[in-house]
Write an enzyme that holds these catalytic residues in place. Sequence first.
Site, PDB file in Angstrom:
ATOM      1  N   LYS A  19       0.922  -1.129   0.106  1.00 48.69           N
ATOM      2  CA  LYS A  19      -0.138  -0.028   0.012  1.00 48.69           C
ATOM      3  C   LYS A  19       1.001   1.586   0.054  1.00 48.69           C
ATOM      4  CE  LYS A  19      -2.146  -1.581   3.835  1.00 48.69           C
ATOM      5  NZ  LYS A  19      -1.932  -2.902   4.536  1.00 48.69           N
ATOM      6  N   ARG A  95     -10.626   0.704   8.633  1.00 46.03           N
ATOM      7  CA  ARG A  95     -10.051  -0.757   9.051  1.00 46.03           C
ATOM      8  C   ARG A  95     -10.575  -1.294   9.753  1.00 46.03           C
ATOM      9  NH1 ARG A  95      -4.052   0.467   8.873  1.00 46.03           N
ATOM     10  NH2 ARG A  95      -3.004  -1.707   8.711  1.00 46.03           N
ATOM     11  N   ARG A 134      11.890  -4.714   5.436  1.00 41.71           N
ATOM     12  CA  ARG A 134      11.700  -3.304   5.508  1.00 41.71           C
ATOM     13  C   ARG A 134      12.281  -2.779   5.982  1.00 41.71           C
ATOM     14  NH1 ARG A 134       5.370  -1.936   5.352  1.00 41.71           N
ATOM     15  NH2 ARG A 134       6.133  -2.383   7.706  1.00 41.71           N
ATOM     16  N   ARG A 167      10.740  -0.589  11.576  1.00 40.83           N
ATOM     17  CA  ARG A 167       9.497  -0.277  12.325  1.00 40.83           C
ATOM     18  C   ARG A 167       9.505  -1.282  13.036  1.00 40.83           C
ATOM     19  NH1 ARG A 167       4.951   0.652   8.612  1.00 40.83           N
ATOM     20  NH2 ARG A 167       3.421  -0.585  10.001  1.00 40.83           N
ATOM     21  N   ARG A 178      -1.595  -8.720  13.118  1.00 43.59           N
ATOM     22  CA  ARG A 178      -1.322  -7.527  12.246  1.00 43.59           C
ATOM     23  C   ARG A 178      -2.336  -8.308  11.240  1.00 43.59           C
ATOM     24  NH1 ARG A 178       3.895  -5.348  11.238  1.00 43.59           N
ATOM     25  NH2 ARG A 178       3.349  -3.958   9.397  1.00 43.59           N
TER      26      ARG A 178
HETATM   27  P1  AP5 Z   1       4.609  -1.616   1.990  1.00 43.27           P
HETATM   28  O1  AP5 Z   1       4.789  -1.324   0.678  1.00 43.27           O
HETATM   29  O2  AP5 Z   1       5.475  -0.404   3.003  1.00 43.27           O
HETATM   30  O3  AP5 Z   1       3.536  -2.056   2.371  1.00 43.27           O
HETATM   31  P2  AP5 Z   1       2.202  -2.152   3.131  1.00 43.27           P
HETATM   32  O4  AP5 Z   1       1.167  -2.373   2.780  1.00 43.27           O
HETATM   33  O5  AP5 Z   1       1.925  -0.332   3.167  1.00 43.27           O
HETATM   34  O6  AP5 Z   1       1.716  -2.413   4.648  1.00 43.27           O
HETATM   35  P3  AP5 Z   1       1.998  -1.713   6.239  1.00 43.27           P
HETATM   36  O7  AP5 Z   1       2.772  -2.537   6.761  1.00 43.27           O
HETATM   37  O8  AP5 Z   1       2.391  -0.453   6.071  1.00 43.27           O
HETATM   38  O9  AP5 Z   1       0.763  -1.869   5.968  1.00 43.27           O
HETATM   39  P4  AP5 Z   1       0.065  -2.447   7.625  1.00 43.27           P
HETATM   40  O10 AP5 Z   1      -1.363  -1.479   7.032  1.00 43.27           O
HETATM   41  O11 AP5 Z   1       0.507  -3.290   8.408  1.00 43.27           O
HETATM   42  O12 AP5 Z   1       0.851  -0.495   8.211  1.00 43.27           O
HETATM   43  P5  AP5 Z   1      -0.001   0.836   9.201  1.00 43.27           P
HETATM   44  O13 AP5 Z   1       1.198   1.814   8.622  1.00 43.27           O
HETATM   45  O14 AP5 Z   1      -1.076   0.926   7.814  1.00 43.27           O
HETATM   46  O15 AP5 Z   1       5.522  -2.582   1.443  1.00 43.27           O
HETATM   47  C1  AP5 Z   1       6.473  -4.130   2.326  1.00 43.27           C
HETATM   48  C2  AP5 Z   1       7.979  -4.230   2.132  1.00 43.27           C
HETATM   49  O16 AP5 Z   1       7.441  -4.902   0.946  1.00 43.27           O
HETATM   50  C3  AP5 Z   1       8.338  -2.568   1.840  1.00 43.27           C
HETATM   51  O17 AP5 Z   1       9.810  -3.084   2.023  1.00 43.27           O
HETATM   52  C4  AP5 Z   1       8.290  -2.597   0.159  1.00 43.27           C
HETATM   53  O18 AP5 Z   1       9.713  -2.557  -0.720  1.00 43.27           O
HETATM   54  C5  AP5 Z   1       8.276  -4.321  -0.612  1.00 43.27           C
HETATM   55  N1  AP5 Z   1       7.123  -4.427  -1.812  1.00 43.27           N
HETATM   56  C6  AP5 Z   1       6.446  -3.284  -1.990  1.00 43.27           C
HETATM   57  N2  AP5 Z   1       5.427  -4.043  -2.971  1.00 43.27           N
HETATM   58  C7  AP5 Z   1       6.803  -5.472  -3.056  1.00 43.27           C
HETATM   59  C8  AP5 Z   1       5.874  -5.253  -4.453  1.00 43.27           C
HETATM   60  N3  AP5 Z   1       5.087  -5.840  -5.770  1.00 43.27           N
HETATM   61  N4  AP5 Z   1       7.604  -6.707  -5.060  1.00 43.27           N
HETATM   62  C9  AP5 Z   1       7.577  -6.597  -3.605  1.00 43.27           C
HETATM   63  N5  AP5 Z   1       8.591  -6.116  -2.897  1.00 43.27           N
HETATM   64  C10 AP5 Z   1       7.798  -5.107  -2.603  1.00 43.27           C
HETATM   65  O19 AP5 Z   1      -0.363   0.188  10.136  1.00 43.27           O
HETATM   66  C11 AP5 Z   1       0.539   0.555  11.369  1.00 43.27           C
HETATM   67  C12 AP5 Z   1      -0.435   0.162  12.624  1.00 43.27           C
HETATM   68  O20 AP5 Z   1      -1.390   1.271  13.146  1.00 43.27           O
HETATM   69  C13 AP5 Z   1      -1.351  -1.318  12.460  1.00 43.27           C
HETATM   70  O21 AP5 Z   1      -1.275  -2.080  12.578  1.00 43.27           O
HETATM   71  C14 AP5 Z   1      -2.775  -0.067  13.890  1.00 43.27           C
HETATM   72  O22 AP5 Z   1      -1.892  -0.467  14.870  1.00 43.27           O
HETATM   73  C15 AP5 Z   1      -2.074   1.164  13.295  1.00 43.27           C
HETATM   74  N6  AP5 Z   1      -3.629   1.954  13.068  1.00 43.27           N
HETATM   75  C16 AP5 Z   1      -2.888   2.450  11.241  1.00 43.27           C
HETATM   76  N7  AP5 Z   1      -4.510   2.219  11.054  1.00 43.27           N
HETATM   77  C17 AP5 Z   1      -5.465   2.120  11.378  1.00 43.27           C
HETATM   78  C18 AP5 Z   1      -6.470   2.469  11.109  1.00 43.27           C
HETATM   79  N8  AP5 Z   1      -7.067   2.644   9.996  1.00 43.27           N
HETATM   80  N9  AP5 Z   1      -7.175   1.929  12.921  1.00 43.27           N
HETATM   81  C19 AP5 Z   1      -6.720   1.675  14.133  1.00 43.27           C
HETATM   82  N10 AP5 Z   1      -5.695   0.903  13.884  1.00 43.27           N
HETATM   83  C20 AP5 Z   1      -4.557   1.405  12.907  1.00 43.27           C
END
Ligand code: AP5
Length: 223
Positions: A19, A95, A134, A167, A178
């Site tokens: 994402k 979410r 990552r 992270r 997660r």
């Molecule tokens: P990356 O693009 O970083 O993946 P991502 O889908 O963004 O993963 P996240 O871990 O950021 O998602 P998340 O939803 O768990 O975290 P968030 O910060 O939203 O890619 C990952 C890796 O893969 C990278 O190294 C990249 O280079 C590689 N990659 C990418 N695409 C690739 C491809 N096509 N091929 C190969 N490699 C690739 O949330 C974190 C926390 O915040 C949650 O757990 C929760 O506690 C809180 N939170 C956030 N939003 C909410 C909400 N709405 N409600 C409640 N709590 C929330």
Amino acid sequence: MSSDAAKVVALFGPPGSGKGTQAERIVEEFGYTHLSPGNMLREEIRQGTDLGREAESIMKAGKLVPDSVINPMVAGRIRQELAAGRRVLLDGYPRTIPQAEYMETALREIGSEVSVVFRLEIAIEALLSRLLGRLNCPKCGAIYHEQSKPPAAAGICDACGTELVKRSDDNEASVRQRMDAYRQQTEPILDRFAAQGKVALVEADRSPEAVYADICRRLRGAA
Ligand code: AP5
């Protein structure tokens, strides 16, 4: 859908599905404002605010921060951006079902709605190695991977020269939690958007370029 009509677009997918990686590209090419509650909360933690202190242990454990914290924080920003004439890319919101309901009401009040939801599809088992390798830039948000997308100089952001970090929730126990949260609390929302004909499926187990090409086609209204 023309790109003019796509004022609010959302990226859905399990942790590590790409994402944030896709958001970087969409923002650069289409000029959306990137709204990621995860990034907002990490900034609160970095600044040591009350909100950051409340969220830190929850995030580290891989659980969702309460809706009562997230909803006003994100919906307020969405309304602000739209009022200023900007388009919004949601990454990680909504979410939960209550978040989706809250967002729909907030948007309806200003005559808006989500245009399209991109569902990044990839088997969850494939994601652990993406997340454990990552690296993130805490300053500009650029995303790297130790093997598949290393920075030019080890540990340093190519874009702004800042030292890269891992992270605190990118460890196996948090990642599994997660993933459970995604399956149990987030995936059910997709049925709601699918019933409205808004879900665009994107096969995410391909190169970032191939994934982006699909998203672009849809955003340009060519698909
Ligand atoms: P990356 O693009 O970083 O993946 P991502 O889908 O963004 O993963 P996240 O871990 O950021 O998602 P998340 O939803 O768990 O975290 P968030 O910060 O939203 O890619 C990952 C890796 O893969 C990278 O190294 C990249 O280079 C590689 N990659 C990418 N695409 C690739 C491809 N096509 N091929 C190969 N490699 C690739 O949330 C974190 C926390 O915040 C949650 O757990 C929760 O506690 C809180 N939170 C956030 N939003 C909410 C909400 N709405 N409600 C409640 N709590 C929330």
